[in-house]
Design a protein around this motif. Structure first.
Motif, PDB file in Angstrom:
ATOM      1  N   GLN A  96       1.005  -1.200  -0.044  1.00 48.76           N
ATOM      2  CA  GLN A  96      -0.010   0.003  -0.038  1.00 48.76           C
ATOM      3  C   GLN A  96       0.902   1.299  -0.007  1.00 48.76           C
ATOM      4  O   GLN A  96       1.502   1.565   0.923  1.00 48.76           O
ATOM      5  CB  GLN A  96      -0.919  -0.047   1.272  1.00 48.76           C
ATOM      6  N   SER A  97       0.839   1.981  -1.046  1.00 49.92           N
ATOM      7  CA  SER A  97       1.716   3.148  -1.184  1.00 49.92           C
ATOM      8  C   SER A  97       1.030   4.246  -0.732  1.00 49.92           C
ATOM      9  O   SER A  97      -0.307   4.458  -0.475  1.00 49.92           O
ATOM     10  CB  SER A  97       2.034   3.445  -2.752  1.00 49.92           C
ATOM     11  N   PRO A  98       1.636   5.227   0.070  1.00 52.79           N
ATOM     12  CA  PRO A  98       1.176   6.434   0.626  1.00 52.79           C
ATOM     13  C   PRO A  98       0.073   7.222  -0.721  1.00 52.79           C
ATOM     14  O   PRO A  98       0.383   7.136  -1.969  1.00 52.79           O
ATOM     15  CB  PRO A  98       2.058   7.424   0.748  1.00 52.79           C
ATOM     16  N   LYS A  99      -1.260   7.562   0.043  1.00 51.59           N
ATOM     17  CA  LYS A  99      -2.213   7.936  -1.103  1.00 51.59           C
ATOM     18  C   LYS A  99      -1.915   9.186  -1.913  1.00 51.59           C
ATOM     19  O   LYS A  99      -2.078   9.384  -3.005  1.00 51.59           O
ATOM     20  CB  LYS A  99      -3.434   8.226  -0.139  1.00 51.59           C
ATOM     21  N   GLU A 100      -1.080   9.886  -1.309  1.00 53.71           N
ATOM     22  CA  GLU A 100      -0.474  11.182  -1.993  1.00 53.71           C
ATOM     23  C   GLU A 100       0.464  10.702  -3.219  1.00 53.71           C
ATOM     24  O   GLU A 100       0.693  11.601  -4.067  1.00 53.71           O
ATOM     25  CB  GLU A 100       0.296  12.253  -1.036  1.00 53.71           C
ATOM     26  N   LEU A 101       1.060   9.668  -3.013  1.00 57.21           N
ATOM     27  CA  LEU A 101       1.783   9.225  -4.212  1.00 57.21           C
ATOM     28  C   LEU A 101       1.106   8.269  -5.157  1.00 57.21           C
ATOM     29  O   LEU A 101       1.796   7.978  -6.314  1.00 57.21           O
ATOM     30  CB  LEU A 101       3.145   8.430  -3.501  1.00 57.21           C
ATOM     31  N   LEU A 102       0.238   7.454  -4.719  1.00 60.46           N
ATOM     32  CA  LEU A 102      -0.438   6.581  -5.604  1.00 60.46           C
ATOM     33  C   LEU A 102      -1.078   6.933  -6.510  1.00 60.46           C
ATOM     34  O   LEU A 102      -2.162   8.069  -6.630  1.00 60.46           O
ATOM     35  CB  LEU A 102      -1.081   5.754  -4.675  1.00 60.46           C
ATOM     36  N   ILE A 103      -0.829   6.448  -7.990  1.00 56.71           N
ATOM     37  CA  ILE A 103      -1.944   6.876  -8.836  1.00 56.71           C
ATOM     38  C   ILE A 103      -2.754   6.014  -9.133  1.00 56.71           C
ATOM     39  O   ILE A 103      -4.128   6.155  -9.214  1.00 56.71           O
ATOM     40  CB  ILE A 103      -1.133   7.078 -10.240  1.00 56.71           C
ATOM     41  N   ALA A 104      -2.596   4.758  -9.249  1.00 61.70           N
ATOM     42  CA  ALA A 104      -3.607   3.402  -9.494  1.00 61.70           C
ATOM     43  C   ALA A 104      -2.786   2.148  -9.267  1.00 61.70           C
ATOM     44  O   ALA A 104      -1.487   2.241  -9.401  1.00 61.70           O
ATOM     45  CB  ALA A 104      -3.846   3.688 -10.858  1.00 61.70           C
ATOM     46  N   PRO A 105      -3.508   1.161  -8.931  1.00 59.79           N
ATOM     47  CA  PRO A 105      -4.951   0.919  -8.526  1.00 59.79           C
ATOM     48  C   PRO A 105      -4.996   1.465  -6.881  1.00 59.79           C
ATOM     49  O   PRO A 105      -4.215   0.891  -6.124  1.00 59.79           O
ATOM     50  CB  PRO A 105      -5.186  -0.544  -8.639  1.00 59.79           C
ATOM     51  N   ASP A 106      -6.120   2.129  -6.855  1.00 59.07           N
ATOM     52  CA  ASP A 106      -6.385   2.613  -5.287  1.00 59.07           C
ATOM     53  C   ASP A 106      -7.721   1.828  -5.009  1.00 59.07           C
ATOM     54  O   ASP A 106      -8.605   2.327  -5.320  1.00 59.07           O
ATOM     55  CB  ASP A 106      -6.818   4.176  -5.482  1.00 59.07           C
ATOM     56  N   TRP A 107      -7.304   0.742  -4.300  1.00 62.13           N
ATOM     57  CA  TRP A 107      -8.559  -0.111  -3.846  1.00 62.13           C
ATOM     58  C   TRP A 107      -9.153   0.457  -2.701  1.00 62.13           C
ATOM     59  O   TRP A 107     -10.235   0.112  -2.057  1.00 62.13           O
ATOM     60  CB  TRP A 107      -7.673  -1.414  -3.409  1.00 62.13           C
ATOM     61  N   GLY A 108      -8.448   1.462  -1.868  1.00 60.36           N
ATOM     62  CA  GLY A 108      -9.157   1.981  -0.813  1.00 60.36           C
ATOM     63  C   GLY A 108      -9.389   1.036   0.582  1.00 60.36           C
ATOM     64  O   GLY A 108     -10.345   1.085   1.345  1.00 60.36           O
ATOM     65  N   ILE A 109      -8.694  -0.115   0.637  1.00 61.26           N
ATOM     66  CA  ILE A 109      -8.691  -1.002   1.831  1.00 61.26           C
ATOM     67  C   ILE A 109      -7.297  -1.029   2.257  1.00 61.26           C
ATOM     68  O   ILE A 109      -6.285  -0.928   1.615  1.00 61.26           O
ATOM     69  CB  ILE A 109      -9.280  -2.539   1.221  1.00 61.26           C
ATOM     70  N   LYS A 110      -7.333  -1.523   3.738  1.00 62.04           N
ATOM     71  CA  LYS A 110      -6.197  -1.807   4.509  1.00 62.04           C
ATOM     72  C   LYS A 110      -5.376  -3.319   4.242  1.00 62.04           C
ATOM     73  O   LYS A 110      -6.284  -4.111   3.944  1.00 62.04           O
ATOM     74  CB  LYS A 110      -6.280  -1.698   6.004  1.00 62.04           C
ATOM     75  N   ALA A 146      -6.386  -9.353   3.395  1.00 60.65           N
ATOM     76  CA  ALA A 146      -5.992 -10.514   4.130  1.00 60.65           C
ATOM     77  C   ALA A 146      -7.123 -11.276   4.374  1.00 60.65           C
ATOM     78  O   ALA A 146      -7.472 -12.271   4.026  1.00 60.65           O
ATOM     79  CB  ALA A 146      -5.301 -10.435   5.265  1.00 60.65           C
ATOM     80  N   VAL A 147      -8.061 -10.554   4.993  1.00 66.53           N
ATOM     81  CA  VAL A 147      -9.555 -11.287   5.467  1.00 66.53           C
ATOM     82  C   VAL A 147     -10.156 -11.655   4.133  1.00 66.53           C
ATOM     83  O   VAL A 147     -10.864 -12.778   4.141  1.00 66.53           O
ATOM     84  CB  VAL A 147     -10.363 -10.018   6.184  1.00 66.53           C
ATOM     85  N   ARG A 148     -10.085 -10.658   2.996  1.00 68.86           N
ATOM     86  CA  ARG A 148     -10.822 -11.175   1.838  1.00 68.86           C
ATOM     87  C   ARG A 148     -10.447 -12.257   1.187  1.00 68.86           C
ATOM     88  O   ARG A 148     -10.913 -12.988   0.642  1.00 68.86           O
ATOM     89  CB  ARG A 148     -11.021  -9.949   1.126  1.00 68.86           C
ATOM     90  N   MET A 149      -9.114 -12.306   1.485  1.00 75.49           N
ATOM     91  CA  MET A 149      -8.325 -13.511   0.584  1.00 75.49           C
ATOM     92  C   MET A 149      -8.622 -14.651   1.352  1.00 75.49           C
ATOM     93  O   MET A 149      -8.753 -15.861   0.623  1.00 75.49           O
ATOM     94  CB  MET A 149      -6.776 -13.060   0.665  1.00 75.49           C
ATOM     95  N   GLN A 150      -8.501 -14.630   2.504  1.00 77.80           N
ATOM     96  CA  GLN A 150      -9.022 -15.964   3.477  1.00 77.80           C
ATOM     97  C   GLN A 150     -10.207 -16.376   3.032  1.00 77.80           C
ATOM     98  O   GLN A 150     -10.701 -17.599   3.040  1.00 77.80           O
ATOM     99  CB  GLN A 150      -8.938 -15.521   5.018  1.00 77.80           C
ATOM    100  N   ARG A 151     -11.064 -15.539   2.913  1.00 76.67           N
ATOM    101  CA  ARG A 151     -12.632 -15.707   2.692  1.00 76.67           C
ATOM    102  C   ARG A 151     -12.855 -16.404   1.127  1.00 76.67           C
ATOM    103  O   ARG A 151     -13.452 -17.261   1.184  1.00 76.67           O
ATOM    104  CB  ARG A 151     -13.471 -14.581   2.771  1.00 76.67           C
ATOM    105  N   ARG A 152     -12.004 -16.013   0.449  1.00 74.03           N
ATOM    106  CA  ARG A 152     -11.742 -16.511  -0.817  1.00 74.03           C
ATOM    107  C   ARG A 152     -11.299 -17.746  -1.007  1.00 74.03           C
ATOM    108  O   ARG A 152     -11.720 -18.780  -2.059  1.00 74.03           O
ATOM    109  CB  ARG A 152     -10.975 -15.548  -1.954  1.00 74.03           C
TER     110      ARG A 152
END
Length: 314
Positions: free
Chosen positions: A269-283, A288-294
């Motif tokens: 997760q790059s700092p928001k002020e430096l990130l162009i894309a992709p910006d997923w908006g999740i921590k 990790a929780v979503r990946m475990q579920r999948r």
């Protein structure tokens, strides 16, 4: 299969080596890289902006000891009994004279509470005389040497201005592992020109290396990099993954890697002020929780198809 056994995570790996909680503290000690200073090229890797992972205390005008003490203070508020690994992270941390490297590594180990070293470097910056010293160091403290692999495809490595080949990576990883030193690898999933098939093929190639740990993360376009400029000119050359699509890609990769490989990270997760894309908006923990579920939904796990893939290559 239980949730805790779907892949080998880094926390359990550390628990096998230490009877206490351990945290890495990043260091920036002012190194450069051979593809920055003109030895192999200029400009560095096209995706790289080191501001994306250096904490505030990580400044080159501070000594190794000062950076570690400030890092300790940051973490100790929450976990007063915690111990630390000094993580030489920024740029190429074996790219200097042996005496200078030895002084820095030994200074880190003298800091109270530091119980080992993690050294991030490039595969073309590991001379035999340094390996001689690291072999001795490894006998008296925890040591992990982490190589930037990034890709197993030489065309990609050239395109991103790495300045070395995958054959160079294979050689460095093998030479290091033969000394009994734990070896980590780092790859980026989604580099331009690499489709799903190429990324999955990489899982097999990485598994053939004598790696102890592996970090992976999604390609991120970061301000101030040459790759960001390339994206402006030719966005069609890039496939930027949506989060759920990336989760499935990581799982496809996981299914084909060696079952005993320790998987340290799947996302960055790059700092928001430096990130162009992709910006997923999740921590990261939400990922990790979503990946475990999948993983559970697909009823799959690390190495599920490893033996099958191995047979195909024999």
């Amino acid at each position: 299969m239980g949730e805790r056994t779907r892949y080998n995570d880094f926390a359990r790996f550390l628990a096998l080596h230490f009877p206490f909680k351990v945290q890495k503290i990043s260091l920036n000690v002012g190194f450069t890289c051979p593809n920055r200073d003109g030895v192999k090229g200029y400009g560095g890797c096209t995706y790289c902006n080191n501001q994306t992972f250096n904490p505030a205390y990580c400044r080159t005008d501070k000594s190794v000891t000062q950076q570690l003490e400030e890092g300790k203070e940051f973490f100790a508020r929450k976990y007063p009994e915690m111990k630390f690994l000094a993580y030489f992270q920024a740029y190429t941390n074996t790219y200097a004279e042996l005496d200078k490297l030895r002084r820095m590594y030994e200074e880190a180990l003298r800091v109270e509470g530091v119980v080992g070293l993690v050294i991030g470097t490039r595969p073309d910056c590991m001379p035999e005389e340094l390996l001689d010293y690291l072999e001795e160091l490894n006998r008296r403290t925890f040591l992990l040497v982490e190589y930037g692999i990034e890709s197993t495809d030489n065309h990609t490595l050239q395109r991103i201005n790495r300045g070395h080949t995958f054959e160079c990576t294979v050689d460095a990883v093998k030479r290091t592992a033969e000394r009994g030193i734990r070896v980590g690898g780092h790859v980026i999933l989604g580099l331009p020109g690499e489709n799903h098939e190429a990324i999955i093929r990489q899982a097999r190639q990485v598994s053939e290396l004598p790696l102890t740990t592996l970090k992976m993360h999604q390609l991120q376009l970061v301000r101030g990099t040459r790759m960001a400029h390339e994206y402006e000119l030719c966005p069609e050359d890039f496939h930027l993954y949506e989060v759920d699509e990336y989760i499935d890609l990581v799982i496809d990769y996981l299914e084909r890697v060696r079952p005993d490989l320790v998987l340290e990270r799947f996302v960055s997760q790059s700092p928001k002020e430096l990130l162009i894309a992709p910006d997923w908006g999740i921590k990261n923990y939400e990922f990790a929780v979503r990946m475990q579920r999948r993983l559970q939904e697909r009823d799959t796990w690390q190495g599920k198809f490893y033996e099958e893939v191995k047979k195909e290559t024999i």
